[in-house]
Design an enzyme around this catalytic site. Structure first.
Site, PDB file in Angstrom:
ATOM      1  N   HIS A   4     -23.387 -31.310   9.684  1.00 50.61           N
ATOM      2  CA  HIS A   4     -22.831 -29.935  10.294  1.00 50.61           C
ATOM      3  C   HIS A   4     -22.758 -29.858  11.753  1.00 50.61           C
ATOM      4  O   HIS A   4     -23.365 -29.125  12.412  1.00 50.61           O
ATOM      5  CB  HIS A   4     -23.382 -28.761   9.623  1.00 50.61           C
ATOM      6  N   HIS A  12     -20.192 -30.329  14.218  1.00 46.45           N
ATOM      7  CA  HIS A  12     -19.243 -29.393  15.099  1.00 46.45           C
ATOM      8  C   HIS A  12     -19.523 -27.963  14.908  1.00 46.45           C
ATOM      9  O   HIS A  12     -19.737 -27.205  15.796  1.00 46.45           O
ATOM     10  CB  HIS A  12     -17.754 -29.530  14.696  1.00 46.45           C
ATOM     11  N   GLU A  59     -14.321 -20.787   4.211  1.00 49.16           N
ATOM     12  CA  GLU A  59     -15.918 -21.470   3.923  1.00 49.16           C
ATOM     13  C   GLU A  59     -17.102 -20.497   3.665  1.00 49.16           C
ATOM     14  O   GLU A  59     -18.187 -21.203   4.167  1.00 49.16           O
ATOM     15  CB  GLU A  59     -16.021 -22.662   4.943  1.00 49.16           C
ATOM     16  N   ASP A  87     -26.547 -41.771   3.221  1.00 47.42           N
ATOM     17  CA  ASP A  87     -26.029 -41.968   4.725  1.00 47.42           C
ATOM     18  C   ASP A  87     -25.434 -40.959   5.232  1.00 47.42           C
ATOM     19  O   ASP A  87     -24.682 -40.295   4.610  1.00 47.42           O
ATOM     20  CB  ASP A  87     -25.520 -43.566   4.803  1.00 47.42           C
ATOM     21  N   HIS A 132     -12.585 -35.158   6.803  1.00 43.79           N
ATOM     22  CA  HIS A 132     -13.826 -34.765   6.138  1.00 43.79           C
ATOM     23  C   HIS A 132     -13.749 -34.747   4.783  1.00 43.79           C
ATOM     24  O   HIS A 132     -14.787 -34.834   4.176  1.00 43.79           O
ATOM     25  CB  HIS A 132     -14.232 -33.064   6.894  1.00 43.79           C
ATOM     26  N   ASN A 162     -22.247 -39.167   3.544  1.00 43.11           N
ATOM     27  CA  ASN A 162     -21.028 -38.180   4.464  1.00 43.11           C
ATOM     28  C   ASN A 162     -20.826 -39.183   5.638  1.00 43.11           C
ATOM     29  O   ASN A 162     -21.368 -39.828   6.083  1.00 43.11           O
ATOM     30  CB  ASN A 162     -21.916 -36.931   4.782  1.00 43.11           C
TER      31      ASN A 162
END
Length: 726
Positions: A98, A100, A315, A493, A47, A531
């Site tokens: 986002h 998962h 996070e 994208d 990620h 991403n």
């Protein structure tokens, strides 16, 4: 607190392969501490490091005279000309996943996805003006689908509505391939002065590193690592890694940051997104060629007894990290205190290449900072091309109205009002075109200019033919913008794929990237941000390859906006050539239950020519939309139903009505406009032909017809019925 021993099991739990751990030992010359292991895990996961995709991302078209800032920053930036005060304006935008978190906890997962993408935009100095989302869910009858749809939509609506940004468009799809792994792709765009863009590279030795925003908690610890792994039997155990968002705090953070930026105090600034304090500090230091020292005793925490590991990997939402001009510290602190937000000097920039983490009078991490980024693994993964699909065999002819009913009664193609009516699309007062009418359009406040937004991909195409499917995603975004009267400017994208360690999945990724890159060059739509979301699999079952393209276009004057609603009596014309391609079509999937054949070929020269023709001749067009899923029949019905009028189409052949040939538009014109448009097309050598008329109270496809009211009831109720929300 005693730290756990670094065991093979602990290393694996952090998403690190044995050879990657050996590389860590080589870099630091010793066994890492638990906190250091967490830092490497965060920075070296898929990620954050793009270790499987970086090679191919570098082949994308990312430059052009309109580009102020391409990939590599929090968001991309393009020039959109003069503003009301004569200064150059810039559009700042990005799309990010986002996935998962939204599967594990749909409301908070989706909400914090919106919050994160908004921060990416205002971190650059832009005030957000629009949001979109692209959502992919499992089969409607799967036991988790309704729960996920309701939670995700509620989360998006709650965060965006409370923050106060209009949600102007997007897409929603259902397919059994997403049963165990939904996709939530969030887009945001904002406006800034072109000469007042803020970047993340730190500069200057001994400059204060400042923590801004909300307090740090244990929510989201390890989220980036979780996002870089497949789902399995332990999915529910990952619920604590989902963050919790507060849109009202984010709104205050926006206002405080923009005020801070105007004060001249900011050297660099970075959103605390994936991997939180770790990733933001490392990226700022690495881009500036500096080291960073952090004293975690100064980090504002909302929970007692937080460890260095937890603080570095949390996070928690609504947080920023900034490098500050020291002489401006008091003024900057006063701004954040006014907005009732935390402001804490938690470290400083240092000349040495070190990432030094102190906590409780102990050194918890002491690592070469540049190695955390530059030495992250870079894989040239084996890949195999997707084999060409077999040719599509003969199909049984069906009644066209029956085919149309099958499409509009399916939640994939039914009216999506149930979704977007939960979003505030009129907040800020500048929305020109709301969701449900093609590309969303937002006026640039105080001017006659507007920006058009769209998000597009057809995953069935990409699975069958990744190269053509990648091209088509860009081409459809180009068409949606052109149909609104906008000049396509650039794209972002969101590349959603399965496990890249499988050669067939990596082949899908490579093929799609090649197609996207070629289309972006040909259509002058550089990719300026984006991403990559990999490992979207559950128990070894991958999602459909879903490289979502978020496109933006500029409308120089509101008079140039092309409407989406025809009028009673208008003629219906198709721009572009129809051959009747039914491979991988919506009709084939929903009526015949077959996902077979090849994706439609994309002629990029024709896309450019036909799009430019429509924009250049919009004076002759009352309404327009691009032709994509469902072909002419579905597009004509949607235009007619939106306007509350019927439509009669002349083609009787199933291929002509439902074929999904590319580079085509359906336009509505008066008789005089139609004559002028056809004459212009003849001069430009652009294919165009009349296919029928709008009007009356029935929908007629060839010789088959049905009352518009009956079809409208089916169309407007199918989505809610499919998820049990009627």
């Amino acid at each position: 607190m005693n730290e756990p021993n670094i065991s093979p099991e602990l290393i694996a739990a952090h998403g690190l392969k044995p050879d990657e751990y050996d590389r860590i030992l080589e870099i630091i010359g010793r066994e890492p501490s638990f906190t250091e292991l967490g830092i490497f895990s965060a920075m070296w996961n898929e990620h954050c490091s793009y270790k499987s995709s970086k090679k191919w991302l570098r082949t994308l078209h990312t430059e052009g005279p309109q580009v102020i800032c391409g990939p590599g920053e929090n968001a991309g930036v393009v020039d959109i000309g003069e503003g009301p005060d004569g200064r150059r304006m810039a559009l700042v935008f990005k799309m990010e996943s986002h996935n998962h978190p939204s599967y594990i906890e749909p409301h908070q997962g989706a909400a914090t996805g919106v919050g994160g993408i908004l921060r990416d935009v205002f971190t650059m100095g832009a005030r957000p003006i629009a949001a979109m989302n692209a959502l992919s869910f499992g089969a409607p009858d799967h036991p988790r689908t309704a729960h996920l749809v309701k939670g995700v939509v509620e989360g998006i609506g709650h965060y965006g509505n409370c923050f106060g940004v209009p949600n102007v468009g997007g897409e929603v799809r259902f397919h059994s391939a997403y049963n165990g792994n939904c996709l939530v792709n969030a887009f945001a765009a904002g406006l800034a002065d072109a000469d007042a863009i803020f970047y993340s590279a730190a500069s200057g030795v001994g400059m204060p590193v400042v923590y801004l925003g909300a307090k740090t908690g244990r929510d989201g610890v390890g989220g980036a690592t979780m996002a870089s792994a497949e789902f399995g039997a332990d999915t529910e155990e990952k619920r604590p890694t989902v963050q919790v968002g507060d849109p009202f705090t984010e709104k205050r953070l926006l206002e405080a940051c923009l005020e801070l930026m105007q004060s001249g105090a900011v050297i660099s600034i970075q959103d605390m997104g994936a991997a939180g304090l770790t990733c933001s500090a490392v990226e700022m230091g690495d881009k500036g060629g500096l080291g960073i020292r952090l004293d975690l005793d100064r980090v504002p925490c909302r929970e007692e007894g937080m460890t260095a590991y937890e603080m570095m990997l949390s996070e928690s939402q609504e947080r920023m990290l900034m490098v500050l001009k020291p002489e401006k510290e008091d003024a900057a602190r006063a701004i954040f205190e006014k907005w009732d937000l935390d402001f804490a000097v938690v470290g400083e920039t240092i000349a040495e290449d070190r990432f030094l983490i102190l906590h409780g009078n102990e050194t918890k991490a002491d690592l070469p900072l540049s190695k955390l980024s530059s030495e992250a693994p870079k894989y040239d993964r084996p890949w195999q091309s997707t084999p060409a699909p077999p040719e599509l065999g003969e199909l049984v002819r069906i009644d066209p109205i029956d085919g149309l009913k099958a499409l509009i009664g399916n939640p994939n193609y039914a009216h999506k009002g149930w979704v977007w009516e939960q979003y505030d699309h009129m907040v800020m007062g500048d929305t020109v075109r709301p969701p449900g009418l093609g590309a969303g359009i937002v006026r640039i406040h105080g001017t006659d200019k507007a920006i058009a937004f769209t998000a597009d991909v057809t995953p069935r195409y990409v699975r069958a033919n990744p190269y053509e499917g990648g091209k088509q995603a860009v081409a459809e975004a180009f068409r949606n913008l052109s149909a609104a009267g906008a000049r396509p400017l650039a794209a972002t994208d969101n590349l959603n794929f399965g496990n890249p360690e499988k050669p067939e999945i990596m082949g899908q990724f490579v093929g799609a990237i090649k197609g996207i890159g070629e289309a972006c060059r040909a259509l002058d739509m550089p990719i300026v941000s984006g991403n990559v979301s990999l490992y979207n699999e559950t128990d070894g079952n991958a999602i459909l390859p879903t490289p979502t393209i978020g496109g933006v276009g500029l409308i120089e004057h509101l008079d140039a906006v092309v409407a989406a609603r025809p009028e009673d009596g208008d003629w219906a014309l198709v721009i572009g050539e129809t051959r009747g391609h039914l491979g991988q079509s919506a009709l084939l999937a929903e009526v015949f239950g077959r996902e077979e054949g090849d994706a439609p070929p994309v002629d990029l020269d024709a896309e450019w020519r036909n799009g430019a023709f429509l924009r250049d001749n919009r004076a002759y067009v009352k309404a327009a939309c691009d032709l994509s899923d469902g072909g002419l029949a579905l597009a004509a019905f949607e235009m007619a139903e939106t306007a509350g009028v019927g439509v009669a189409l002349e083609p009787t052949d199933m291929d002509q009505l439902f074929g999904e040939d590319q580079a085509r538009y359906l336009v509505a014109c008066s008789f005089d406009q139609a004559e002028a448009l056809m004459a212009a097309a003849a001069r430009a050598e652009v294919p165009i032909y009349s296919v029928g008329r709008f009007g009356g109270d029935t929908v007629r496809l060839g010789t088959s017809e049905a009352p518009l009211a009956d079809l409208s009831d089916l169309y407007r109720g199918a989505f809610a019925r499919a998820i049990g929300a009627a």
